[in-house]
Write a protein that holds these residues in place. Structure first.
Motif, mmCIF file in Angstrom:
data_model
loop_
_atom_site.group_PDB
_atom_site.id
_atom_site.type_symbol
_atom_site.label_atom_id
_atom_site.label_comp_id
_atom_site.label_asym_id
_atom_site.label_seq_id
_atom_site.Cartn_x
_atom_site.Cartn_y
_atom_site.Cartn_z
ATOM 1 N N TYR A 198 0.775 -1.106 0.095
ATOM 2 C CA TYR A 198 0.166 0.265 0.035
ATOM 3 C C TYR A 198 0.724 1.195 0.166
ATOM 4 C CZ TYR A 198 -4.684 -1.634 0.265
ATOM 5 O OH TYR A 198 -5.911 -2.351 -0.052
ATOM 6 N N ALA A 199 1.939 1.155 0.702
ATOM 7 C CA ALA A 199 2.995 2.296 0.829
ATOM 8 C C ALA A 199 3.403 2.507 -0.612
ATOM 9 C CB ALA A 199 3.990 2.019 1.849
ATOM 10 N N VAL A 200 3.912 1.527 -1.321
ATOM 11 C CA VAL A 200 4.408 1.755 -2.765
ATOM 12 C C VAL A 200 3.204 2.466 -3.368
ATOM 13 C CG1 VAL A 200 5.217 0.657 -4.810
ATOM 14 C CG2 VAL A 200 5.984 -0.103 -2.634
ATOM 15 N N ALA A 201 2.129 1.691 -3.292
ATOM 16 C CA ALA A 201 0.760 2.023 -4.321
ATOM 17 C C ALA A 201 0.363 3.769 -4.026
ATOM 18 C CB ALA A 201 -0.366 1.392 -3.848
ATOM 19 N N ALA A 202 0.687 4.003 -2.642
ATOM 20 C CA ALA A 202 0.282 5.455 -2.401
ATOM 21 C C ALA A 202 1.278 6.411 -2.769
ATOM 22 C CB ALA A 202 0.372 5.683 -0.806
ATOM 23 N N ALA A 203 2.658 6.016 -2.804
ATOM 24 C CA ALA A 203 3.624 6.851 -3.405
ATOM 25 C C ALA A 203 3.512 6.811 -4.840
ATOM 26 C CB ALA A 203 5.092 6.330 -3.228
ATOM 27 N N VAL A 204 3.215 6.126 -5.487
ATOM 28 C CA VAL A 204 2.989 6.045 -6.776
ATOM 29 C C VAL A 204 1.788 6.656 -7.577
ATOM 30 C CG1 VAL A 204 2.802 4.656 -9.000
ATOM 31 C CG2 VAL A 204 4.648 3.910 -7.456
ATOM 32 N N ILE A 205 0.657 6.419 -6.745
ATOM 33 C CA ILE A 205 -0.493 7.366 -7.031
ATOM 34 C C ILE A 205 -0.197 8.625 -6.808
ATOM 35 C CG2 ILE A 205 -2.896 7.743 -6.157
ATOM 36 C CD1 ILE A 205 -3.072 4.926 -5.780
ATOM 37 N N GLY A 206 0.420 9.158 -5.803
ATOM 38 C CA GLY A 206 0.590 10.593 -5.510
ATOM 39 C C GLY A 206 1.538 11.170 -6.647
ATOM 40 N N GLY A 207 2.451 10.326 -7.458
ATOM 41 C CA GLY A 207 3.072 10.980 -8.567
ATOM 42 C C GLY A 207 4.582 10.635 -8.354
ATOM 43 N N ALA A 208 5.218 9.805 -7.426
ATOM 44 C CA ALA A 208 6.480 9.405 -7.539
ATOM 45 C C ALA A 208 6.682 8.358 -8.601
ATOM 46 C CB ALA A 208 6.779 8.750 -6.211
ATOM 47 N N SER A 209 7.793 8.159 -9.056
ATOM 48 C CA SER A 209 8.179 7.408 -9.874
ATOM 49 C C SER A 209 8.847 6.046 -9.607
ATOM 50 C CB SER A 209 8.770 7.946 -11.223
ATOM 51 O OG SER A 209 9.547 6.896 -11.954
ATOM 52 N N LEU A 210 8.512 5.064 -10.296
ATOM 53 C CA LEU A 210 8.900 3.834 -9.888
ATOM 54 C C LEU A 210 10.267 3.604 -10.456
ATOM 55 C CD1 LEU A 210 6.207 0.856 -10.137
ATOM 56 C CD2 LEU A 210 7.629 1.430 -8.038
ATOM 57 N N PHE A 211 10.908 4.646 -11.403
ATOM 58 C CA PHE A 211 12.052 4.228 -12.007
ATOM 59 C C PHE A 211 13.196 4.929 -11.527
ATOM 60 C CE2 PHE A 211 8.270 3.627 -15.115
ATOM 61 C CZ PHE A 211 8.619 2.281 -15.244
ATOM 62 N N GLY A 212 13.048 5.834 -10.344
ATOM 63 C CA GLY A 212 13.777 6.732 -9.565
ATOM 64 C C GLY A 212 13.906 7.833 -10.273
ATOM 65 N N GLY A 213 14.500 8.874 -9.333
ATOM 66 C CA GLY A 213 14.616 10.340 -9.613
ATOM 67 C C GLY A 213 13.561 11.235 -9.668
ATOM 68 N N ARG A 214 12.050 10.740 -9.468
ATOM 69 C CA ARG A 214 11.037 11.852 -9.239
ATOM 70 C C ARG A 214 10.136 11.234 -8.329
ATOM 71 N NH1 ARG A 214 7.352 12.304 -13.380
ATOM 72 N NH2 ARG A 214 8.172 10.270 -14.447
ATOM 73 N N GLY A 215 9.635 12.362 -7.675
ATOM 74 C CA GLY A 215 8.914 12.206 -6.318
ATOM 75 C C GLY A 215 9.290 13.068 -5.431
ATOM 76 N N LYS A 216 8.121 13.391 -4.622
ATOM 77 C CA LYS A 216 8.436 14.265 -3.321
ATOM 78 C C LYS A 216 7.682 13.549 -2.215
ATOM 79 C CE LYS A 216 8.756 18.596 -5.876
ATOM 80 N NZ LYS A 216 8.165 19.720 -6.318
ATOM 81 N N ALA A 217 7.958 14.011 -0.891
ATOM 82 C CA ALA A 217 7.310 13.723 0.326
ATOM 83 C C ALA A 217 5.708 14.118 -0.092
ATOM 84 C CB ALA A 217 7.796 14.176 1.519
ATOM 85 N N ALA A 258 3.569 11.180 -1.382
ATOM 86 C CA ALA A 258 3.353 10.131 -0.574
ATOM 87 C C ALA A 258 1.982 10.554 0.479
ATOM 88 C CB ALA A 258 4.484 9.820 0.155
ATOM 89 N N VAL A 259 2.076 11.654 0.498
ATOM 90 C CA VAL A 259 1.028 12.112 1.505
ATOM 91 C C VAL A 259 -0.290 12.019 0.667
ATOM 92 C CG1 VAL A 259 0.012 14.030 2.969
ATOM 93 C CG2 VAL A 259 2.534 13.319 3.204
ATOM 94 N N LEU A 260 -0.262 12.772 -0.465
ATOM 95 C CA LEU A 260 -1.661 12.781 -1.374
ATOM 96 C C LEU A 260 -1.896 11.276 -1.694
ATOM 97 C CD1 LEU A 260 -0.715 16.192 -3.238
ATOM 98 C CD2 LEU A 260 -2.375 15.987 -1.445
ATOM 99 N N GLY A 261 -1.098 10.689 -2.137
ATOM 100 C CA GLY A 261 -1.326 9.153 -2.336
ATOM 101 C C GLY A 261 -2.063 8.389 -1.451
#
Ligand SMILES: Nc1ncnc2c1ncn2[C@@H]1O[C@H](COP(=O)(O)OP(=O)(O)O)[C@@H](O)[C@H]1O
Ligand SMILES: [Mg+2]
Lengths: 430, 276
Positions: A359-378, A381-384
């Protein structure tokens, strides 16, 4: 060398020195735009270019809220919204933890059980027979969690093993440790008032107003000073109207939160005020936003996620930065674990570290962090995490089964990853 | 050609010159990897304010030589003289503290970072633990303006959104930002189209006009004759010729690269002659 000839006129134009001098380091019109409209056009260009920011997930949240409110008028009540925040906080914290791993282009599968360990250590230390004060228990729990992260990070970086495997070992091993401490089907109750209040305590209504307004004031002054300064020295900056919109939006959000939290949401006795846990989430969010966005360490985390070889050649000490990132990841998971234990007022073997981490991974990705590295912010994670909590809460209100809730979460996750992938394609197209 | 621009600039580095006017002198550099003799007694000078092309067939030892200068390999034998003094360059940090910056063939940029962030990567300016973004943005902007790299829309755009030529320009500007005296480029135009190649070559020329020494590795003859003042030809790890570009033409260079000697006379330059 002569002037370049035989080029299309447009290219020739770009290459001539006179054009260059006129342009004086042509800064994007979109970014020195004087009007909000120009700026928004520039922002949409960036969204199309893969710099999606928080707009998609905020839009998603609004859609979900409208949908659930339309289905059930209890969704947007103060009681339910505060409930939603409290329910969602462990996932938001865990997702902020996972962002560290995701930014490096890695994954940390162990954080679900790391958070479990954080909860157990706290519970064991504050229980009657041990009798430690709450703050010492929390401190030790967080140190233990950070240490677990440091060990995993060291193994990953020094032995060059994939994070997936090392943290999978952590996942299994820590689950074993939990079972060992708790016994089969066992649990440790928490009776410490402060620890339990982390998830269920509230500020007084007056204190809630003061705290929220202080947060907005700090944010507003910082944003205004910085962007005004950049405009004054002619650097890339958003137009003043956008700065005002940002600060206005923050103020509106704070007022809304204050009104929601200060409305009486009790059934038997009145309950009012901002839950402590909201402050914990905001505090962690502020810390990690500053660390990732404003320090060398943060810059190096992004650089490694973007191109590790480039970072290495630039003199970045990859192993150190990676290890510290894994340490902070586990540390944040520890915070999540303590909040989770506080919400349940106990730690038990029912804690499902596998579901939590996914769920944590899902939340970060839904929020806009990238699984491929280099893109995403705290903040992603909160919004996701909010999206996931809103889906769980809204579907629960409607009386849908857990099965339906999982399917909907899955669809939202797929949609988010698809948006990310499409944005990425737009980005790499030159 | 670029005098209108460069004359408005402060000189980036003092056009240094040691004995004989060369900023860098390689004297008898040798390097072997096991049985492979990659470099044998390589000797040539790299003067400031000029573009020195290093050319040779595949496997001639160009990359190894560059790595010896930039501190990635250390030579087995021979002497590197920098600004009149013999130096030992043991690692990339030694090289950059002397003022030697290398633009590797695979650019080493982070796609997700913007131009400013890339230019300062690893050497960020900080103030009270926080990044001094405005400082860095100004400095990066000045360097790019100084090099007339003006086709980028914004220095705050991620480099992923740049064209190949623009990326190469950023990589070069990154090397120049550090008050470097010698910039080494490994095949800077290999992956570029016509217009972008022209853009990068113009930039290379401007570096030399600012007084920097430039070594450009290439096996594209057009590039070499467009931009180089001097040409050093490597063959099987040996320097077979080091001459002003004006004394060479394509056919002679091809002869030198393939056989090590040429008996031809120079044909008149074909209009794309060298400057300086
Ligand atoms: N790290 C290395 N180990 C062993 N041999 C090497 C190494 N680097 C280069 N060589 C050998 O040295 C010779 C010169 O290579 P290189 O400098 O890469 O050629 P080029 O002129 O094409 O850049 C080649 O025969 C290559 O195989
Ligand atoms: Mg090579």
């Amino acid at each position: 060398m002569s002037k370049v000839d035989g080029l299309p006129p447009a290219v020739e134009e770009e290459l001539t020195e006179s054009a260059a001098l006129e342009a004086e380091l042509a800064v994007a019109p979109a970014l020195v735009a004087n009007s909000l409209g120009d700026y928004l056009r520039g922002s949409f260009a960036r969204v199309r270019g893969g710099e999606s920011g928080v707009l998609p997930v905020v839009g998603g949240l609004i859609l979900i809220s409208i949908l659930f409110q339309w289905l059930n008028s209890n969704f947007l009540t103060s009681r339910n919204l505060v409930n939603l925040l409290i329910q969602g906080s462990p996932i938001m914290l865990l997702a902020m933890a996972q962002v560290y791993a995701l930014l490096l282009g890695e994954i940390d599968l162990s954080i679900g059980f790391v958070s479990g360990i954080g909860g157990i250590v706290t519970a064991e230390l504050v229980k009657q027979s041990t009798g430690w004060p709450w703050w010492a228990a929390i401190l030790v729990a967080l140190i233990v969690c950070a240490f677990i992260g440091a060990v995993q990070g060291t193994i990953i970086t020094r032995l060059g093993l994939p994070s997936f495997v090392v943290t999978l070992a952590g996942f299994l091993g820590l689950q074993g440790v939990m079972l060992l401490i708790l016994g089969n089907g066992g649990s440790v109750p928490i009776n410490d008032k402060v620890i339990n209040d982390l998830a269920s305590g509230n500020l007084t209504p007056t204190a809630s107003w003061i705290v929220l307004l202080l947060v907005v004031a700090a944010f507003g002054i910082r944003t205004w000073r910085r962007e005004e300064g950049r405009r004054a020295s002619g650097l890339v900056a958003p137009p003043r109207s956008l700065t005002l919109v940002k600060i206005g939006a923050a103020l509106a959000a704070a007022v809304a939160i204050a009104l929601i939290c200060n409305a009486d949401r009790g059934t038997l006795v009145p309950i009012r005020g901002l839950p402590w846990v909201v402050l914990i989430v905001l505090g962690v969010l502020a810390m990690w936003t500053l660390l990732l966005g404003r320090t060398k360490f943060g810059r190096y985390v992004y650089a490694i996620g973007g191109n590790a070889e480039a970072a290495r050649r630039a003199g970045v000490r990859l192993a150190t930065v990676r290890t510290v990132a894994f340490t902070l990841c586990s540390f944040t998971a520890g915070v999540a674990g303590i909040v989770y234990a506080s919400r349940l007022r106990s730690v038990s073997t029912a804690l499902d570290g596998g579901t939590l981490v996914l769920y944590a991974v899902a939340a970060a990705v839904i929020g806009g962090a990238s699984l491929f590295g280099g893109r995403g912010k705290a903040i992603h994670a909160v919004l996701g995490g909010l999206v996931i909590a809103a889906i769980a809460n809204g579907m629960g209100l409607q009386g849908y089964s857990a099965a339906a809730e999982k399917v909907v979460t899955a669809l939202v996750l797929l949609a988010a990853v698809a948006i990310d992938a499409v944005a990425r394609r737009g980005r790499t197209a030159r | 050609m670029t005098t209108e621009v460069t004359s408005t600039l402060p000189p980036a580095g003092v056009p240094a010159g040691g004995a004989g006017g060369a900023l860098l002198s390689l004297r008898g550099i040798s390097k072997h990897f096991g049985p492979v003799q990659a470099l044998v007694d390589v000797t040539f000078d790299v003067p400031a304010g000029q573009v020195t092309a290093l050319i040779g067939d595949n496997g001639a030892g160009k990359s190894v030589l560059i790595k010896c200068i930039s501190g990635i390999h250390s030579p087995d034998d021979g002497e590197i003289v920098w600004d009149g003094k013999p130096v030992h360059i043991k690692n990339p940090l030694d090289a950059s503290s002397l003022g030697i910056e290398t633009v590797h063939q695979d650019l080493a940029l982070c796609d997700n970072l913007d131009i400013v962030q890339n230019m300062f990567l690893g050497r960020e300016r900080v103030q009270h633990f926080a990044l001094a973004e405005e400082d860095m943005e100004k400095a990066a902007g000045e360097t790019l303006t100084g090099l007339a790299v003006t086709t980028v829309r914004s220095i705050r755009q991620p480099v992923a959104s740049l064209s190949g030529g623009q990326r190469q320009s950023v990589a070069i500007a990154k090397a120049v930002l550090w008050n470097s005296k010698l910039v080494i480029m490994d095949e800077p135009t290999a992956a570029l189209g016509v217009a972008q190649t022209a853009m990068v070559l113009a930039l290379v020329r401007r570096l030399a006009d600012r007084g920097l020494a430039v070594i450009i590795v290439s096996h594209n003859m057009n590039d070499v004759f467009e931009v180089a003042d001097r040409v050093a030809v490597l063959r099987l790890g040996r320097t077979v010729a080091v001459r002003p570009a004006a004394e060479l033409d394509r056919q002679i260079v091809v002869d030198l690269m393939t056989t090590g000697v040429s008996t031809r006379a120079v044909t008149p330059p074909d209009g794309k002659g060298v400057s300086s």
